[in-house]
Design a protein around this motif. Structure first.
Motif, PDB file in Angstrom:
ATOM      1  N   ASP A 156      -6.343   4.838   8.709  1.00  0.00           N
ATOM      2  CA  ASP A 156      -7.329   4.514   9.900  1.00  0.00           C
ATOM      3  C   ASP A 156      -8.753   4.237   9.131  1.00  0.00           C
ATOM      4  O   ASP A 156      -9.235   3.635   9.827  1.00  0.00           O
ATOM      5  CB  ASP A 156      -7.260   5.786  10.738  1.00  0.00           C
ATOM      6  N   ASP A 157      -8.974   4.926   8.132  1.00  0.00           N
ATOM      7  CA  ASP A 157     -10.436   4.601   7.431  1.00  0.00           C
ATOM      8  C   ASP A 157     -10.523   3.388   6.522  1.00  0.00           C
ATOM      9  O   ASP A 157     -11.778   3.482   5.912  1.00  0.00           O
ATOM     10  CB  ASP A 157     -10.889   6.044   6.897  1.00  0.00           C
ATOM     11  N   VAL A 158      -9.591   2.883   6.294  1.00  0.00           N
ATOM     12  CA  VAL A 158      -9.385   1.846   5.241  1.00  0.00           C
ATOM     13  C   VAL A 158      -9.665   0.433   5.895  1.00  0.00           C
ATOM     14  O   VAL A 158      -8.829  -0.064   6.843  1.00  0.00           O
ATOM     15  CB  VAL A 158      -8.063   1.846   4.500  1.00  0.00           C
ATOM     16  N   PRO A 159     -10.622  -0.350   5.546  1.00  0.00           N
ATOM     17  CA  PRO A 159     -10.811  -1.433   6.068  1.00  0.00           C
ATOM     18  C   PRO A 159      -9.554  -2.429   6.112  1.00  0.00           C
ATOM     19  O   PRO A 159      -8.780  -2.317   5.254  1.00  0.00           O
ATOM     20  CB  PRO A 159     -11.910  -2.241   5.220  1.00  0.00           C
ATOM     21  N   GLU A 160      -9.500  -3.434   6.896  1.00  0.00           N
ATOM     22  CA  GLU A 160      -8.115  -4.309   6.998  1.00  0.00           C
ATOM     23  C   GLU A 160      -8.524  -5.677   6.508  1.00  0.00           C
ATOM     24  O   GLU A 160      -9.484  -6.310   6.677  1.00  0.00           O
ATOM     25  CB  GLU A 160      -7.867  -4.362   8.674  1.00  0.00           C
ATOM     26  N   PHE A 161      -7.674  -6.233   5.945  1.00  0.00           N
ATOM     27  CA  PHE A 161      -7.701  -7.493   5.626  1.00  0.00           C
ATOM     28  C   PHE A 161      -6.440  -8.470   6.096  1.00  0.00           C
ATOM     29  O   PHE A 161      -5.292  -8.106   5.871  1.00  0.00           O
ATOM     30  CB  PHE A 161      -7.611  -7.656   3.878  1.00  0.00           C
ATOM     31  N   GLU A 220       0.607  -1.394  -0.158  1.00  0.00           N
ATOM     32  CA  GLU A 220      -0.062   0.149  -0.025  1.00  0.00           C
ATOM     33  C   GLU A 220       0.876   1.271   0.068  1.00  0.00           C
ATOM     34  O   GLU A 220       0.350   2.330  -0.599  1.00  0.00           O
ATOM     35  CB  GLU A 220      -0.751  -0.142   1.344  1.00  0.00           C
ATOM     36  N   ASP A 221       2.116   1.190   0.366  1.00  0.00           N
ATOM     37  CA  ASP A 221       2.994   2.246   0.334  1.00  0.00           C
ATOM     38  C   ASP A 221       3.197   2.898  -0.789  1.00  0.00           C
ATOM     39  O   ASP A 221       3.110   4.210  -0.965  1.00  0.00           O
ATOM     40  CB  ASP A 221       4.257   1.772   1.246  1.00  0.00           C
ATOM     41  N   TYR A 222       3.414   2.048  -1.925  1.00  0.00           N
ATOM     42  CA  TYR A 222       3.552   2.418  -3.222  1.00  0.00           C
ATOM     43  C   TYR A 222       2.440   3.403  -3.570  1.00  0.00           C
ATOM     44  O   TYR A 222       2.298   4.303  -4.326  1.00  0.00           O
ATOM     45  CB  TYR A 222       3.899   1.615  -4.195  1.00  0.00           C
ATOM     46  N   HIS A 240      -1.832  -8.119  10.079  1.00  0.00           N
ATOM     47  CA  HIS A 240      -1.276  -9.632  10.355  1.00  0.00           C
ATOM     48  C   HIS A 240      -1.555  -9.580  11.920  1.00  0.00           C
ATOM     49  O   HIS A 240      -1.487  -8.856  12.706  1.00  0.00           O
ATOM     50  CB  HIS A 240       0.325  -9.518  10.186  1.00  0.00           C
ATOM     51  N   ASP A 241      -2.018 -10.958  12.019  1.00  0.00           N
ATOM     52  CA  ASP A 241      -2.387 -11.140  13.499  1.00  0.00           C
ATOM     53  C   ASP A 241      -1.197 -10.836  14.596  1.00  0.00           C
ATOM     54  O   ASP A 241      -1.799 -10.018  15.633  1.00  0.00           O
ATOM     55  CB  ASP A 241      -2.311 -12.877  13.814  1.00  0.00           C
ATOM     56  N   HIS A 242       0.243 -10.926  14.228  1.00  0.00           N
ATOM     57  CA  HIS A 242       1.232 -10.425  15.197  1.00  0.00           C
ATOM     58  C   HIS A 242       1.628  -9.050  14.674  1.00  0.00           C
ATOM     59  O   HIS A 242       1.798  -8.392  15.675  1.00  0.00           O
ATOM     60  CB  HIS A 242       2.119 -11.566  15.202  1.00  0.00           C
ATOM     61  N   TRP A 243       1.871  -8.758  13.732  1.00  0.00           N
ATOM     62  CA  TRP A 243       2.469  -7.689  13.094  1.00  0.00           C
ATOM     63  C   TRP A 243       1.528  -6.329  13.109  1.00  0.00           C
ATOM     64  O   TRP A 243       2.013  -5.454  13.009  1.00  0.00           O
ATOM     65  CB  TRP A 243       3.140  -7.732  11.677  1.00  0.00           C
ATOM     66  N   GLY A 244       0.348  -6.764  13.076  1.00  0.00           N
ATOM     67  CA  GLY A 244      -0.477  -5.532  12.977  1.00  0.00           C
ATOM     68  C   GLY A 244      -0.447  -5.061  11.603  1.00  0.00           C
ATOM     69  O   GLY A 244      -0.213  -5.427  10.744  1.00  0.00           O
ATOM     70  N   ARG A 245      -1.136  -3.709  11.308  1.00  0.00           N
ATOM     71  CA  ARG A 245      -1.060  -3.021  10.013  1.00  0.00           C
ATOM     72  C   ARG A 245       0.097  -1.858  10.216  1.00  0.00           C
ATOM     73  O   ARG A 245       0.758  -1.690  10.997  1.00  0.00           O
ATOM     74  CB  ARG A 245      -2.305  -2.463   9.901  1.00  0.00           C
ATOM     75  N   VAL A 291      13.105   1.702  16.737  1.00  0.00           N
ATOM     76  CA  VAL A 291      12.319   2.118  15.666  1.00  0.00           C
ATOM     77  C   VAL A 291      11.129   1.367  15.398  1.00  0.00           C
ATOM     78  O   VAL A 291      11.354   0.004  15.719  1.00  0.00           O
ATOM     79  CB  VAL A 291      13.273   2.385  14.273  1.00  0.00           C
ATOM     80  N   ASP A 292      10.065   1.926  14.460  1.00  0.00           N
ATOM     81  CA  ASP A 292       8.920   1.304  14.231  1.00  0.00           C
ATOM     82  C   ASP A 292       9.154  -0.072  13.143  1.00  0.00           C
ATOM     83  O   ASP A 292       9.789   0.057  12.322  1.00  0.00           O
ATOM     84  CB  ASP A 292       8.037   2.002  13.529  1.00  0.00           C
ATOM     85  N   PHE A 293       8.415  -1.034  13.688  1.00  0.00           N
ATOM     86  CA  PHE A 293       8.944  -2.346  13.087  1.00  0.00           C
ATOM     87  C   PHE A 293       8.566  -2.405  11.596  1.00  0.00           C
ATOM     88  O   PHE A 293       9.356  -2.472  10.566  1.00  0.00           O
ATOM     89  CB  PHE A 293       8.193  -3.633  13.706  1.00  0.00           C
ATOM     90  N   LEU A 294       7.192  -2.356  11.244  1.00  0.00           N
ATOM     91  CA  LEU A 294       6.622  -2.260   9.680  1.00  0.00           C
ATOM     92  C   LEU A 294       7.133  -1.169   8.916  1.00  0.00           C
ATOM     93  O   LEU A 294       7.166  -1.313   7.789  1.00  0.00           O
ATOM     94  CB  LEU A 294       5.334  -2.307  10.031  1.00  0.00           C
ATOM     95  N   SER A 295       7.576  -0.071   9.500  1.00  0.00           N
ATOM     96  CA  SER A 295       7.991   0.980   8.606  1.00  0.00           C
ATOM     97  C   SER A 295       9.678   0.839   8.114  1.00  0.00           C
ATOM     98  O   SER A 295       9.883   1.210   7.051  1.00  0.00           O
ATOM     99  CB  SER A 295       7.929   2.200   9.212  1.00  0.00           C
ATOM    100  N   TRP A 296      10.198   0.089   9.321  1.00  0.00           N
ATOM    101  CA  TRP A 296      11.644  -0.056   8.940  1.00  0.00           C
ATOM    102  C   TRP A 296      12.008  -1.419   8.175  1.00  0.00           C
ATOM    103  O   TRP A 296      12.800  -1.563   7.369  1.00  0.00           O
ATOM    104  CB  TRP A 296      12.473   0.011  10.127  1.00  0.00           C
ATOM    105  N   MET A 297      11.026  -2.291   8.311  1.00  0.00           N
ATOM    106  CA  MET A 297      10.811  -3.776   7.505  1.00  0.00           C
ATOM    107  C   MET A 297      10.179  -3.458   6.474  1.00  0.00           C
ATOM    108  O   MET A 297       9.340  -4.445   6.116  1.00  0.00           O
ATOM    109  CB  MET A 297      10.635  -4.630   8.539  1.00  0.00           C
TER     110      MET A 297
END
Length: 530
Positions: A312-317, A284-286, A300-305, A505-511
């Motif tokens: 925040d207003d976009v539904p999660e899958f 989604e970043d791109y 993701h169950d463990h990683w989150g979004r 640092v934040d996990f999902l932004s750095w990974m």
């Protein structure tokens, strides 16, 4: 020695005189020793098979084979079975010498087995030379001599590297430009090689070296790019577009387009003109960088979004628990995937809408951005996005150079049972940003252990050697917050820990490889180091 002295020197022109031409047919099973001649010898096989022995070297004889040998060469051969059920081996035997050669000058420049294709042209010249071998008319004799020079020129053009390397490169560059200008024409590799003045096999090899593609694949790419422009900017029928870019029929054009782009021409055209509903889990970043909001976002169950994206207003899958039924309710019109679809079992989702799996390496985020923009009709957005990032990185690099100077940096990913050290300036989520774009100095272990790798798992002994001035760490959410290493004497002994220079640092932004995630990395580095 000067560069001029190093350049290949062309010899003065030599006029070659045809001394004799014979057509011979040797029966199957016969062996012959050809008399050693004072002239150069050309042997061109027109049919049959056999074996030629020259100076203890063995050569296979077959239709189209051509050999040239210097004076004094001993040749013998054995005839084998003839193709088509006939017997023997047939060939032209030509003797010639050079007029105008300086004493001690090298022999004819193409010796050994040589190329003489197209063989049909070679045959027509040989037959004409043989038919006119006893001509007495002065004008016809002169024409006969010129025809022989043309035959030798034909052979030399295919086998003698008359061009310097830079000359060949210019010829190839001109040929590539010729393709781009004349892509509508019926172009073949033979025609392109002839136009460039380079023998076919060498032309194909040089083309691949310059472009990374074989000639016809490159031609197809040029045609597809032109078709994209017409699909995006006109309402022409697909049949007309196919013809205008060089394809003879619409079906073949559509098949080639789909193979190249991943979408049919019609699907591509719709994407250029509509705000389509896109699902692109974890990339989604791109989309956001190009101004496109996805219909659902990855979680993701463990990683989150990816909280840093602000969706925040976009539904999660949820890639772990959700399925086709969940996505189907949001009516996707286009699905973009990365290489993680097999990992999460999401390949089943591709049945819901036209889908493409991106194949680029994550480090090639600019290429990925271009590709996604092209598919979504956002090509004009790419250059400003890349320029904005590069300007930001350049300004941050200048600032860090003044503040951080030669202090070393390393990036760690911590899990419950392992420590991963991320790689250098060419690989991984973090190295290209930290060490290439921002110019920070990687710790010696980064270069020693993770050279050429995205990351490497550290042993405790190796971790103890990590005396970097600054450590950026991100904690894998699957580990929770209970990581025993952070409370161990070994961890507390690290210089960066003792000096308060460990930066979480934040996990999902750095990974992540997305351009917005890279912006976040730059912001985090400036925040803690400046």
């Amino acid at each position: 020695m000067s560069n001029e002295e190093n350049k290949p020197q062309l010899r003065h022109a030599i006029f070659y005189r045809l001394a004799a031409i014979q057509y011979r047919n040797v029966k199957n099973g016969q062996e012959q020793v050809l008399p050693t001649a004072d002239e150069h010898i050309i042997m061109i096989v027109t049919g049959g098979s056999g074996t030629l022995y020259v100076n203890r070297e063995q050569h296979a004889l077959g239709h189209g084979a051509c050999f040239i040998f210097g004076p004094g060469t001993r040749m013998e051969f054995a005839a084998g079975g003839f193709e088509g059920g006939e017997e023997g081996v047939s060939f032209y035997y030509i003797a010639f010498d050079g007029i105008g050669a300086e004493p001690g000058e090298a022999s004819f420049p193409c010796l050994g087995e040589v190329s003489c294709k197209p063989f049909s042209y070679c045959m027509s010249e040989l037959q004409a030379l043989h038919d006119k071998r006893d001509v007495e008319d002065e004008l016809e004799a002169f024409r006969h001599d010129i025809r022989f020079q043309q035959l030798l020129l034909f052979i030399m053009q295919q086998n003698l590297p008359l061009r310097t390397e830079s000359g060949e490169r210019r010829a190839m560059e001109q040929s590539i430009a010729h393709i781009r200008q004349n892509f509508r024409e019926e172009l073949t590799v033979d025609k392109l090689a002839d136009h460039a003045g380079i023998v076919r096999w060498r032309y194909s090899r040089l083309f691949k070296e310059l472009t990374g593609e074989i000639p016809l694949h490159y031609l197809n790419g040029v045609r597809v790019e032109q078709a994209k422009k017409l699909l995006a900017s006109t309402d022409e029928r697909l049949f007309s577009i196919a013809q205008s870019v060089g394809y003879s029929n619409e079906y073949y054009f559509s098949r080639r387009f789909k193979q190249s782009v991943g979408l049919t021409p019609g699907q591509y055209r719709r994407h250029q003109r509509e705000n389509i509903r896109v699902f692109a889990p974890f990339i989604e970043d791109y989309l956001l960088a190009l101004g496109v909001r996805p219909i659902m976002q990855f979680t993701h169950d463990h990683w989150g979004r990816q909280e840093y994206l602000g969706l925040d207003d976009v539904p999660e899958f949820n890639v772990v628990t959700d399925n086709e039924a969940t996505l189907s309710g949001f009516a996707p019109e286009f699905i973009l995937m990365d290489t993680g679809i097999e990992r999460w079992g999401m390949d089943k989702l591709t049945s819901l809408a036209p889908s493409i799996q991106l194949s680029y390496k994550g480090e090639e985020w600019r290429t990925t951005l271009h590709s996604i923009a092209d598919l979504l009709g956002k090509a004009e957005e790419v250059s400003p996005v890349i320029a904005d990032y590069e300007n930001k990185a350049a300004a941050a690099k200048a600032k860090l150079l003044r503040v951080v100077k030669r202090q070393t940096v390393a990036c760690l990913r911590l899990s419950a049972d392992r420590v991963q050290l991320y790689g250098g300036p060419d690989h991984g989520y973090t190295g290209p940003v930290l060490y290439r774009d921002l110019g920070l100095s990687p710790h010696l272990l980064v270069e020693k252990l993770a050279k050429g790798l995205r990351f490497v798992e550290l042993t405790m002994e190796e971790l103890a050697l990590l005396d970097a001035d600054h450590l950026f760490i991100t904690i894998d959410p699957t580990a929770g917050r209970q990581i025993e290493l952070l409370h161990s004497p070994l961890w507390r002994s690290l210089p960066a820990v003792r000096n308060g220079s460990v930066h979480e640092v934040d996990f999902l932004s750095w990974m992540n490889y997305g351009v917005l995630s890279h912006h976040r990395k730059i912001d985090d580095v400036l925040r803690v180091l400046c």
